[in-house]
Design a protein around this motif. Structure first.
Motif, PDB file in Angstrom:
ATOM      1  N   ASP A 324       0.815  -1.217   0.000  1.00  0.00           N
ATOM      2  CA  ASP A 324       0.000   0.000   0.000  1.00  0.00           C
ATOM      3  C   ASP A 324       0.846   1.264   0.000  1.00  0.00           C
ATOM      4  O   ASP A 324       0.294   2.365   0.075  1.00  0.00           O
ATOM      5  N   PHE A 325       2.168   1.130  -0.071  1.00  0.00           N
ATOM      6  CA  PHE A 325       3.006   2.325   0.065  1.00  0.00           C
ATOM      7  C   PHE A 325       2.775   3.317  -1.075  1.00  0.00           C
ATOM      8  O   PHE A 325       2.657   4.529  -0.847  1.00  0.00           O
ATOM      9  N   LEU A 326       2.704   2.831  -2.304  1.00  0.00           N
ATOM     10  CA  LEU A 326       2.507   3.750  -3.423  1.00  0.00           C
ATOM     11  C   LEU A 326       1.101   4.343  -3.436  1.00  0.00           C
ATOM     12  O   LEU A 326       0.905   5.449  -3.944  1.00  0.00           O
ATOM     13  N   ALA A 327       0.132   3.629  -2.888  1.00  0.00           N
ATOM     14  CA  ALA A 327      -1.200   4.215  -2.725  1.00  0.00           C
ATOM     15  C   ALA A 327      -1.126   5.390  -1.740  1.00  0.00           C
ATOM     16  O   ALA A 327      -1.779   6.427  -1.932  1.00  0.00           O
ATOM     17  N   PHE A 328      -0.332   5.227  -0.696  1.00  0.00           N
ATOM     18  CA  PHE A 328      -0.090   6.310   0.270  1.00  0.00           C
ATOM     19  C   PHE A 328       0.576   7.502  -0.416  1.00  0.00           C
ATOM     20  O   PHE A 328       0.176   8.666  -0.225  1.00  0.00           O
ATOM     21  N   VAL A 329       1.579   7.233  -1.266  1.00  0.00           N
ATOM     22  CA  VAL A 329       2.238   8.308  -2.014  1.00  0.00           C
ATOM     23  C   VAL A 329       1.234   9.038  -2.900  1.00  0.00           C
ATOM     24  O   VAL A 329       1.203  10.271  -2.963  1.00  0.00           O
ATOM     25  N   GLY A 330       0.380   8.267  -3.584  1.00  0.00           N
ATOM     26  CA  GLY A 330      -0.623   8.878  -4.438  1.00  0.00           C
ATOM     27  C   GLY A 330      -1.584   9.764  -3.679  1.00  0.00           C
ATOM     28  O   GLY A 330      -1.976  10.840  -4.160  1.00  0.00           O
ATOM     29  N   ARG A 331      -1.977   9.335  -2.465  1.00  0.00           N
ATOM     30  CA  ARG A 331      -2.888  10.161  -1.661  1.00  0.00           C
ATOM     31  C   ARG A 331      -2.233  11.475  -1.264  1.00  0.00           C
ATOM     32  O   ARG A 331      -2.860  12.535  -1.309  1.00  0.00           O
ATOM     33  N   LEU A 332      -0.990  11.423  -0.855  1.00  0.00           N
ATOM     34  CA  LEU A 332      -0.303  12.656  -0.456  1.00  0.00           C
ATOM     35  C   LEU A 332      -0.124  13.602  -1.637  1.00  0.00           C
ATOM     36  O   LEU A 332      -0.230  14.823  -1.484  1.00  0.00           O
ATOM     37  N   LEU A 333       0.154  13.053  -2.809  1.00  0.00           N
ATOM     38  CA  LEU A 333       0.385  13.903  -3.976  1.00  0.00           C
ATOM     39  C   LEU A 333      -0.896  14.537  -4.495  1.00  0.00           C
ATOM     40  O   LEU A 333      -0.845  15.602  -5.126  1.00  0.00           O
ATOM     41  N   ASN A 334      -2.034  13.904  -4.243  1.00  0.00           N
ATOM     42  CA  ASN A 334      -3.282  14.366  -4.855  1.00  0.00           C
ATOM     43  C   ASN A 334      -4.318  14.883  -3.864  1.00  0.00           C
ATOM     44  O   ASN A 334      -5.386  15.319  -4.296  1.00  0.00           O
ATOM     45  N   GLU A 335      -4.018  14.849  -2.574  1.00  0.00           N
ATOM     46  CA  GLU A 335      -4.980  15.314  -1.575  1.00  0.00           C
ATOM     47  C   GLU A 335      -4.931  16.836  -1.478  1.00  0.00           C
ATOM     48  O   GLU A 335      -3.948  17.407  -1.000  1.00  0.00           O
ATOM     49  N   PRO A 336      -5.988  17.550  -1.932  1.00  0.00           N
ATOM     50  CA  PRO A 336      -5.937  19.018  -1.955  1.00  0.00           C
ATOM     51  C   PRO A 336      -5.897  19.657  -0.573  1.00  0.00           C
ATOM     52  O   PRO A 336      -5.474  20.812  -0.435  1.00  0.00           O
ATOM     53  N   SER A 337      -6.338  18.929   0.459  1.00  0.00           N
ATOM     54  CA  SER A 337      -6.340  19.529   1.800  1.00  0.00           C
ATOM     55  C   SER A 337      -4.938  19.600   2.414  1.00  0.00           C
ATOM     56  O   SER A 337      -4.734  20.324   3.390  1.00  0.00           O
ATOM     57  N   LEU A 338      -3.991  18.870   1.845  1.00  0.00           N
ATOM     58  CA  LEU A 338      -2.624  18.896   2.360  1.00  0.00           C
ATOM     59  C   LEU A 338      -1.859  20.066   1.749  1.00  0.00           C
ATOM     60  O   LEU A 338      -2.099  20.464   0.606  1.00  0.00           O
ATOM     61  N   SER A 339      -0.913  20.581   2.494  1.00  0.00           N
ATOM     62  CA  SER A 339      -0.134  21.725   2.024  1.00  0.00           C
ATOM     63  C   SER A 339       0.879  21.292   0.970  1.00  0.00           C
ATOM     64  O   SER A 339       1.266  20.119   0.888  1.00  0.00           O
ATOM     65  N   SER A 340       1.309  22.261   0.174  1.00  0.00           N
ATOM     66  CA  SER A 340       2.343  21.995  -0.823  1.00  0.00           C
ATOM     67  C   SER A 340       3.634  21.550  -0.149  1.00  0.00           C
ATOM     68  O   SER A 340       4.417  20.782  -0.732  1.00  0.00           O
ATOM     69  N   GLU A 341       3.834  21.977   1.081  1.00  0.00           N
ATOM     70  CA  GLU A 341       5.036  21.588   1.828  1.00  0.00           C
ATOM     71  C   GLU A 341       5.124  20.081   1.991  1.00  0.00           C
ATOM     72  O   GLU A 341       6.211  19.502   1.946  1.00  0.00           O
ATOM     73  N   VAL A 342       3.966  19.423   2.163  1.00  0.00           N
ATOM     74  CA  VAL A 342       3.941  17.968   2.294  1.00  0.00           C
ATOM     75  C   VAL A 342       4.431  17.314   1.004  1.00  0.00           C
ATOM     76  O   VAL A 342       5.265  16.405   1.017  1.00  0.00           O
ATOM     77  N   ARG A 343       3.925  17.787  -0.126  1.00  0.00           N
ATOM     78  CA  ARG A 343       4.308  17.186  -1.402  1.00  0.00           C
ATOM     79  C   ARG A 343       5.779  17.418  -1.718  1.00  0.00           C
ATOM     80  O   ARG A 343       6.463  16.538  -2.245  1.00  0.00           O
ATOM     81  N   VAL A 344       6.275  18.614  -1.402  1.00  0.00           N
ATOM     82  CA  VAL A 344       7.694  18.888  -1.635  1.00  0.00           C
ATOM     83  C   VAL A 344       8.554  17.949  -0.796  1.00  0.00           C
ATOM     84  O   VAL A 344       9.531  17.359  -1.283  1.00  0.00           O
ATOM     85  N   ALA A 345       8.202  17.819   0.484  1.00  0.00           N
ATOM     86  CA  ALA A 345       8.984  16.956   1.374  1.00  0.00           C
ATOM     87  C   ALA A 345       8.931  15.503   0.918  1.00  0.00           C
ATOM     88  O   ALA A 345       9.943  14.785   0.949  1.00  0.00           O
ATOM     89  N   LEU A 346       7.748  15.054   0.482  1.00  0.00           N
ATOM     90  CA  LEU A 346       7.608  13.677   0.016  1.00  0.00           C
ATOM     91  C   LEU A 346       8.468  13.438  -1.222  1.00  0.00           C
ATOM     92  O   LEU A 346       9.184  12.431  -1.324  1.00  0.00           O
ATOM     93  N   LEU A 347       8.416  14.350  -2.191  1.00  0.00           N
ATOM     94  CA  LEU A 347       9.184  14.190  -3.421  1.00  0.00           C
ATOM     95  C   LEU A 347      10.684  14.223  -3.155  1.00  0.00           C
ATOM     96  O   LEU A 347      11.455  13.501  -3.793  1.00  0.00           O
ATOM     97  N   ARG A 348      11.104  15.025  -2.204  1.00  0.00           N
ATOM     98  CA  ARG A 348      12.527  15.058  -1.869  1.00  0.00           C
ATOM     99  C   ARG A 348      12.951  13.769  -1.142  1.00  0.00           C
ATOM    100  O   ARG A 348      14.075  13.307  -1.302  1.00  0.00           O
ATOM    101  N   CYS A 349      12.042  13.198  -0.369  1.00  0.00           N
ATOM    102  CA  CYS A 349      12.325  11.880   0.214  1.00  0.00           C
ATOM    103  C   CYS A 349      12.499  10.842  -0.893  1.00  0.00           C
ATOM    104  O   CYS A 349      13.410  10.011  -0.851  1.00  0.00           O
ATOM    105  N   LEU A 350      11.619  10.891  -1.886  1.00  0.00           N
ATOM    106  CA  LEU A 350      11.733   9.964  -3.009  1.00  0.00           C
ATOM    107  C   LEU A 350      13.012  10.210  -3.798  1.00  0.00           C
ATOM    108  O   LEU A 350      13.635   9.262  -4.295  1.00  0.00           O
ATOM    109  N   ALA A 351      13.415  11.482  -3.909  1.00  0.00           N
ATOM    110  CA  ALA A 351      14.662  11.801  -4.616  1.00  0.00           C
ATOM    111  C   ALA A 351      15.862  11.215  -3.887  1.00  0.00           C
ATOM    112  O   ALA A 351      16.828  10.766  -4.515  1.00  0.00           O
ATOM    113  N   ALA A 352      15.807  11.208  -2.557  1.00  0.00           N
ATOM    114  CA  ALA A 352      16.888  10.588  -1.785  1.00  0.00           C
ATOM    115  C   ALA A 352      16.866   9.074  -1.974  1.00  0.00           C
ATOM    116  O   ALA A 352      17.907   8.435  -2.154  1.00  0.00           O
TER     117      ALA A 352
END
Length: 518
Positions: A324-352
């Motif tokens: 379910d990990f990628l489903a979790f990633v998809g929710r964070l990337l597409n959930e409008p109630s979350l701040s852009s800061e969440v998506r930036v942090a998530l993408l940088r984690c993926l970049a690492a």
């Protein structure tokens, strides 16, 4: 050097061996030609899906005998190891043994999936659609009766959902043993069969050794030199104790060693990719955890967040990332109630995480939902910070061969009513970033462009995107970029000239004159 392609064929079997055509009118009220089972043949093996999960054998080597007919699907240039990793991901997710359903999720759906993956081909529509045509409540029982009457020993002979409910005959057991032996003889599959188990076993052995040492120091247990000597010998051999006893075959070990040598040679011979390895995985995870404080996370989301912490901070293998990990990633990337800061942090984690050599096992789990690349295809709608983090993630995926090849797959799916593929999503991020007015984003974009252009792939991969990438480079050169970006652009353009006959014509028509960059 271009890699040798592999022929891809569809083996089509009639489970009733011709009886369906004769008896179906009296049983279900209309005639059907056959009850179809399919397998895809590539790399000299036949791959199919059933109640036991994904399996392979020599072409035509199942208990069904020779195929009813064979159809050519095309050629694939996907490296076998990438395909093997992809199958491993499918076997743990959408095509696990428990997911099998005789009429709704069967071998034909699997054949369609991997035909698309290997060579962007489709199997005949009537084969995939046959269950849907026969799924009406009034015919469901009749279809089951047809299979019970026409398929030798019942449909469980081929299709099982869990354990088989019949007694295996001696002939079947003999044949099944032969199939298993043929499968074991496949060096390519054997070479990868125990990677995750090996990591787990090594870790557990180290813990056990440390525990015994502490017990001896306290006087709680006598020394056990034999066990320690065996553990050290196994460790030196690079295999866990469990595997050393059951052991992969010598052929499998030799194939694995040869594969590692080949990978190393490929890495040495390729142009070094431009990646951003100064990203700190621990810091990026801490930023993500802080950005999610107070967010309405489900227990499953928190589990996935904990798995990411184990992967990035504790250094565990990608096996800790659940289904379910990628489903979790998809929710964070597409959930409008979350701040852009969440998506930036998530993408940088993926970049690492992209810098790690086992990230490809995670990427292949995204085959069904395409959470990562659907988001990437909308790069121009995201805030600048998200665009930068996204481009950084894609760029770092070029650190390893298998993850970089994932970015360039050409098999398509539909997104917002339009066809999309990995290479098209990657191209869009690359072009958008290269032509950005933001110099930081342009820096990552030119690095991504360099990595794409210097990737050793078949020319056919670049057929549809080469001109688009070259046009972006020509536009960038008109802006007189700085020396580093200029070098990346010229090097990439030179590679695209070799990939496509259209690019030299573009350079001649649009300019600039190559002599200006001597």
């Amino acid at each position: 050097m271009a890699e040798q392609g592999s022929t891809v064929e569809l083996y089509i079997y009639d489970l009733t061996n011709g009886l369906a055509s004769l008896l179906s009118p009296s049983i279900i009220g209309r005639q059907i030609e056959g009850v179809w089972h399919t397998g895809v043949v590539a790399y000299g093996r036949e791959f199919f899906f059933g109640g036991g999960g994904i399996s392979s054998c020599a072409p035509g080597g199942t208990q069904l005998g020779p195929p009813h007919r064979v159809e050519a699907l095309g050629q694939t240039f996907v490296p076998f190891q990438v395909f093997a990793d992809y199958l491993q991901g499918l076997s743990a997710t959408t095509y696990s043994p428990s997911s099998y359903n005789l009429l709704e999720h069967n071998c034909n759906h699997f054949s369609e999936e991997i035909a698309q993956f290997l060579c962007s081909a489709h199997i005949p529509k009537h084969i995939v659609a046959q269950p849907e045509e026969l799924l009406a409540p009034s015919t469901r029982a009749a279809v089951q009766a047809l299979l019970d009457n026409l398929v030798p020993h019942g449909p469980q002979m081929i299709y099982t959902n869990g354990a088989r409910h019949r007694q295996d005959s001696p002939d079947y057991l003999t044949l099944n043993t032969q199939i298993e032996e043929a499968r074991a003889a496949s060096q390519e599959l054997d070479a990868r069969r125990s990677t995750l188990a090996e990591k787990l076993a090594r870790k557990e052995r180290r813990r056990d050794k440390k525990r015994k040492k502490q017990q001896r120091e306290r006087g709680d247990a006598p020394p056990d030199d034999d066990d320690d000597d065996m553990a050290e010998a196994v460790e030196a051999a690079g295999a866990p104790e469990e595997l050393s006893r059951a052991g992969p075959s010598s052929d499998a070990l030799a194939a694995e060693a040869d594969e590692r040598r080949q990978d190393e040679l490929r890495k040495r011979s390729r142009d070094p990719p431009i990646v951003f390895s100064d990203i700190d995985a621990v810091q990026e995870y801490e930023k993500l955890a802080k950005a999610l404080e107070g967010a309405p996370l489900s227990p499953e989301d928190r589990q996935s967040l904990d798995e990411l912490q184990q992967y990035l901070v504790q250094g565990e293998g990608s096996w800790v990332l659940g289904d379910d990990f990628l489903a979790f990633v998809g929710r964070l990337l597409n959930e409008p109630s979350l701040s852009s800061e969440v998506r930036v942090a998530l993408l940088r984690c993926l970049a690492a995480g992209a810098l790690r050599d086992d990230v490809s096992l995670l990427l292949h789990q995204d085959r069904r939902h395409h959470a990562l690349l659907n988001y990437a295809a909308a790069v121009d709608t995201h805030p600048p910070a998200e665009q930068h983090a996204l481009a950084l993630f894609l760029c770092n995926l070029f650190e390893n061969i298998s993850s970089s090849e994932w970015l360039l797959y050409i098999s398509e799916w539909e997104h917002n009513g339009q066809p999309l593929s990995n290479i098209r999503a990657t191209t869009k991020v690359c072009v958008h970033s290269c032509l950005s007015a933001d110099l930081e984003l342009r820096d990552v974009g030119t690095a991504l462009m360099h990595n794409i252009a210097t990737k050793e792939v078949k020319t056919v991969v670049f057929d549809e995107v080469c001109v688009e990438l070259a046009m972006a480079l020509l536009q960038l050169l008109q802006w007189a970029p700085g020396e580093e970006h200029l070098w990346r652009a010229c090097k990439a353009l030179a590679r695209f000239v070799a990939h496509s006959q259209d690019v030299p014509q573009l350079v001649a028509m649009i300019g600039p004159d190559p002599s200006a960059f001597r």
